[in-house]
Design a protein around this motif. Structure first.
Motif, PDB file in Angstrom:
ATOM      1  N   TYR A   1       0.361  57.024  33.895  1.00 18.17           N
ATOM      2  CA  TYR A   1      -0.712  58.007  33.759  1.00 18.17           C
ATOM      3  C   TYR A   1      -2.060  57.282  33.740  1.00 18.17           C
ATOM      4  N   ILE A   2      -3.097  58.013  34.141  1.00 16.76           N
ATOM      5  CA  ILE A   2      -4.470  57.535  34.012  1.00 16.76           C
ATOM      6  C   ILE A   2      -5.277  58.647  33.359  1.00 16.76           C
TER       7      ILE A   2
ATOM      8  N   VAL B   1      -8.488  54.986  31.105  1.00 13.63           N
ATOM      9  CA  VAL B   1      -7.388  54.449  30.308  1.00 13.63           C
ATOM     10  C   VAL B   1      -6.112  54.550  31.134  1.00 13.63           C
ATOM     11  N   PHE B   2      -5.418  53.430  31.289  1.00 14.97           N
ATOM     12  CA  PHE B   2      -4.172  53.384  32.050  1.00 14.97           C
ATOM     13  C   PHE B   2      -3.002  53.356  31.063  1.00 14.97           C
ATOM     14  N   PHE B   3      -1.986  54.179  31.339  1.00 17.70           N
ATOM     15  CA  PHE B   3      -0.784  54.270  30.516  1.00 17.70           C
ATOM     16  C   PHE B   3       0.440  53.961  31.367  1.00 17.70           C
TER      17      PHE B   3
ATOM     18  N   LEU C   1     -10.079  56.131  42.788  1.00 16.11           N
ATOM     19  CA  LEU C   1     -10.205  57.120  41.726  1.00 16.11           C
ATOM     20  C   LEU C   1     -11.641  57.625  41.682  1.00 16.11           C
ATOM     21  N   ALA C   2     -11.818  58.874  41.304  1.00 14.10           N
ATOM     22  CA  ALA C   2     -13.157  59.444  41.129  1.00 14.10           C
ATOM     23  C   ALA C   2     -13.173  60.256  39.846  1.00 14.10           C
ATOM     24  N   THR C   3     -14.226  60.084  39.045  1.00 13.43           N
ATOM     25  CA  THR C   3     -14.407  60.853  37.813  1.00 13.43           C
ATOM     26  C   THR C   3     -15.741  61.579  37.879  1.00 13.43           C
ATOM     27  N   TYR C   4     -15.804  62.720  37.192  1.00  8.76           N
ATOM     28  CA  TYR C   4     -17.029  63.516  37.202  1.00  8.76           C
ATOM     29  C   TYR C   4     -17.147  64.248  35.877  1.00  8.76           C
TER      30      TYR C   4
ATOM     31  N   ASP D   1     -11.901  51.724  42.514  1.00 10.44           N
ATOM     32  CA  ASP D   1     -10.666  51.428  43.227  1.00 10.44           C
ATOM     33  C   ASP D   1      -9.482  51.769  42.322  1.00 10.44           C
ATOM     34  N   SER D   2      -8.284  51.539  42.797  1.00  9.49           N
ATOM     35  CA  SER D   2      -7.097  51.955  42.049  1.00  9.49           C
ATOM     36  C   SER D   2      -6.920  51.205  40.737  1.00  9.49           C
ATOM     37  N   ASP D   3      -7.604  50.070  40.583  1.00 13.95           N
ATOM     38  CA  ASP D   3      -7.541  49.303  39.339  1.00 13.95           C
ATOM     39  C   ASP D   3      -8.655  49.677  38.369  1.00 13.95           C
TER      40      ASP D   3
END
Length: 479
Positions: free
Chosen positions: A292-293, A316-318, A359-362, A371-373
């Motif tokens: 999960y992210i 946060v990466f899970f 990834l994109a956040t808003y 990027d994916s990391d």
């Protein structure tokens, strides 16, 4: 005598040349002054607006206009009103008194007004209606939205309604609850037992809480809970259970929290997550192939202004067991100086993953692309004036709305490639339906009330665009 014959010869030659010019169709010098010309009041008009033409032809006695819409006129300076949008070429042919003619053309554009693409549900004068969530009802398959309604004439308590749209886009309405404090974020979980579990943000500058209401399938209240120390921003479905995420106060600090609930909405596991040394929140969460992210933030929670300080967005990466494996701080964020109270944590937050893994956040008016990391590629800050804004992934592109009244399209690197100015300023979500992007939006306007005057209100409308952000008729979405 030689001079006499020379004069006669030159005269005959001149007459001969003139007759030869006439025979070949050349216009005598005295007739070259005929010109065709007209000016327009504007090159672009709105559907239904009158276009005035002003003639500037010279030496013309007859005027023949063709407006390009099967209408004609013989007036010298006519006007025209178009009943369809698009490009039209206006042609003027003028004639002098010897029936010689000249032609002049000009192309104008007739805009279809933005409002003609929208549907406006009826809201009584003096009432303000604001959309705060939208989705698809899994039982009926219809579009629904949650509306915050305020009576600005009688000044009664604001109320929440569940509005459902049929194919005719006429909403049916069901009352949910009265509003408590400020609310700019809401969602509903359709539980396995048929109940609807509603969550509403509930904030003041210093208060960070929520209002949770559960109604059965007959819209009867089954439970209600108001919290001053917890807000769950959303959920993911996991088999028959649900994973809720948000923040909860524990030992004096707000901690990132994950709460597991069963099919009936009952909590059976609460997990506090350490994602930094400060207070923290998880505002959105997605499932990936490896776990999960979550999109969230860390901040300081103070008892005096500024009530929120040192706000910093994070990823946060899970792993698949919801154990934290990595926290990435979005260090290019400018929100540290903009988010200063709990009301600023009360709005829409989005996290998507694109087809290339980026990834994109808003949220809070700020767009971040990683990027994916989780390494930042690009950041855009628009505004925090209105935090009810939408985001939708289209695979290799994505679309957001911004508080300045635009829909904006970006590529996977976060480069803006297209935008559309539209009528609204509030959009909680965008739905893809039949390859169209449908939205329920709010816009600021005024109502004039007798004995009161003008009231600033928010009204609701429905609209749709194609994936290139061209407005489309709503009929094309549902047919």
């Amino acid at each position: 005598m030689k001079h006499f014959y020379a004069i006669i010869f030159l005269s005959l030659f001149a007459i001969s040349c003139t007759k030869q010019d006439d025979k070949e169709g050349n216009i005598p010098e005295e007739e070259l002054d005929l010109t065709a010309c007209f000016a327009v009041s504007t090159d672009t008009i709105t559907l239904g607006e009158t276009l005035q033409l002003t003639n500037c032809s010279e030496n013309a006695v007859i005027y023949s206009y063709d407006f390009g819409n099967n209408e004609i006129s013989n007036q010298e300076s006519p006007s025209v009103t178009y009943q369809q949008g698009g490009s039209f070429t206006i042609t003027l042919v003028v004639y002098d008194d010897q029936k010689h003619s000249k032609t002049f053309t000009k192309t104008i554009f007739v805009e279809t007004p933005v409002e003609s693409y929208y549907r406006f549900p009826e809201i009584p004068p003096g009432y303000s209606g604001q959309p705060i969530e939208m989705g698809i009802d899994p039982i009926s398959g219809n579009i629904f939205y949650l509306e915050k309604t305020e009576d600005l004439v009688n000044l009664t308590m604001s109320k929440f309604y569940y509005k459902e749209l049929g194919m005719d886009l006429i909403p049916t309405s069901n009352f949910i609850a009265d509003q408590q404090f400020n609310t700019e974020n809401a969602y509903v979980n359709f539980l396995g037992n048929g109940n609807k579990n509603f969550h509403f943000s509930r904030t003041l500058p210093e208060l960070y809480g929520s209002q949770e209401i559960t109604l059965n399938n007959n819209w009867a209240l089954t439970s209600t809970l108001s919290s001053a120390t917890k807000y769950l921003y959303g959920y993911l479905k996991e088999d028959v259970n649900y994973i809720y995420y948000g923040t909860q106060k524990d030992n004096g600090s707000y901690k990132a929290v994950i709460e597991k609930r069963n099919a009936n909405g009952d909590a059976f596991d609460v997990q506090f997550k350490t994602v930094g040394s400060n207070n923290a929140v998880l505002t959105n969460m997605i499932k990936t192939t490896t776990g999960y992210i979550a999109f969230g933030a860390t901040f300081n929670k103070n008892t005096m202004p500024p009530f929120i300080s040192i706000y910093s967005p994070i990823l946060v990466f899970f792993d698949s067991n919801l154990a934290v494996t990595k926290t990435m701080v979005l260090s290019n964020s400018v929100l540290g100086s903009h988010v200063t109270e709990a009301n600023h944590l009360n709005g829409s937050y989005h996290l998507i993953q694109l087809s290339n893994g980026n990834l994109a956040t808003y949220g809070n008016g700020e767009l971040n692309v990683m990027d994916s990391d989780g390494n930042q590629l690009k950041t855009h800050y628009f505004s925090l004036d209105n935090n009810i804004q939408a985001m939708i992934s289209l695979g290799d592109t994505f679309v957001i709305s911004t508080g300045d009244g635009y829909l904006r399209k970006f590529d996977t690197t976060g480069t803006e490639i297209r935008k559309l100015q539209y009528k609204g300023t509030f959009i909680p979500e965008i739905l893809e339906i039949n390859h169209r992007l449908f939205f329920v939006a709010g816009y600021r306007t005024t109502d004039t009330i007798s004995n009161i005057g003008e009231l600033a209100v928010i009204k609701i409308f429905y609209g749709a665009v194609d994936k290139d952000l061209n407005l489309v008729n709503l009929e094309t979405v549902f047919n």
